[in-house]
Design a protein around this motif. Structure first.
Motif, PDB file in Angstrom:
ATOM      1  N   VAL A 135      -1.581 -33.606 -16.389  1.00  0.00           N
ATOM      2  CA  VAL A 135      -0.168 -33.940 -16.248  1.00  0.00           C
ATOM      3  C   VAL A 135       0.629 -32.935 -17.072  1.00  0.00           C
ATOM      4  CG1 VAL A 135       1.629 -35.662 -16.679  1.00  0.00           C
ATOM      5  CG2 VAL A 135      -0.643 -36.401 -15.931  1.00  0.00           C
ATOM      6  N   ASP A 137       4.629 -47.803 -17.210  1.00  0.00           N
ATOM      7  CA  ASP A 137       4.439 -46.636 -16.358  1.00  0.00           C
ATOM      8  C   ASP A 137       3.594 -45.577 -17.057  1.00  0.00           C
ATOM      9  OD1 ASP A 137       4.601 -44.575 -14.524  1.00  0.00           O
ATOM     10  OD2 ASP A 137       6.728 -44.179 -14.879  1.00  0.00           O
ATOM     11  N   SER A 138       2.328 -45.487 -16.687  1.00  0.00           N
ATOM     12  CA  SER A 138       1.438 -44.531 -17.354  1.00  0.00           C
ATOM     13  C   SER A 138       1.805 -43.084 -17.040  1.00  0.00           C
ATOM     14  CB  SER A 138      -0.020 -44.803 -16.996  1.00  0.00           C
ATOM     15  OG  SER A 138      -0.215 -44.759 -15.607  1.00  0.00           O
ATOM     16  N   SER A 139       2.219 -42.799 -15.817  1.00  0.00           N
ATOM     17  CA  SER A 139       2.564 -41.407 -15.500  1.00  0.00           C
ATOM     18  C   SER A 139       3.810 -40.980 -16.272  1.00  0.00           C
ATOM     19  CB  SER A 139       2.759 -41.211 -13.994  1.00  0.00           C
ATOM     20  OG  SER A 139       3.810 -42.024 -13.509  1.00  0.00           O
TER      21      SER A 139
END
Length: 169
Positions: A112, A147-149
């Motif tokens: 990411v 929200d992990s992202s």
């Protein structure tokens, strides 16, 4: 006649009341998170201190609320808290060939914004992410419903700035 019913409060009730008040005074009613503080070597601890200095004030829209005990090796945001721990040991799944080949449904490797992570699904519905290919392992736990992202996007810049690419000790 039941003599128990007529005993004064000071004999039975007061000690129990004092114990209850003492226990309540020692517990945390504010819902603040706690996190085990890692114990890395000096080189890794310095990298983690550098990371602490550049961490964002907000992650996934939540302000920074560090867990207890206070440490430059841990940070938190929001409630339920997203928790970052720097200087953790390498997770066993990181060297598991099933993960590298994409055959382990509970652990997935990916990147990411220039930071590689091992993602592990936890039994409580949340996720644990651990940096890969960095000189210190940084673990981020994201509880179910957060929200992990978004969290990883918000943290990527600080990780890239403070923890150089390479192999952790």
């Amino acid at each position: 006649m039941n003599s128990f019913r007529h005993r004064p409060l000071s004999v039975i009730g007061l000690p129990a009341l004092v114990l209850l008040i003492t226990a309540a005074g020692c517990s945390s009613a504010d819902g603040s998170a706690s996190a085990a503080v890692p114990s890395p070597g000096a080189k890794t601890a310095k990298l983690c201190q550098n990371l602490d200095e550049v961490l964002p004030a907000e992650v996934d829209g939540a302000g920074r609320e560090d867990p207890s005990p206070a440490s430059a090796l841990t940070a938190g945001w929001g409630d339920p808290a997203i928790i970052l721990r720097c200087g953790v040991v390498r997770p066993p799944k990181m060297v598991d060939p099933k993960v590298a080949e994409g055959r382990d449904a509970d652990a997935v490797a990916g990147g990411v914004n220039g930071v590689n992570w091992l993602m592990e699904h936890e039994d409580d519905g949340g996720y644990r992410f651990t940096t890969a290919s960095r000189q210190a392992y940084v673990e981020v736990t994201v509880p179910e419903g957060r929200d992990s992202s978004g969290a990883l996007i918000d943290l990527a810049s600080a990780v890239k700035k403070a923890i150089p690419e390479g192999i952790a000790d």
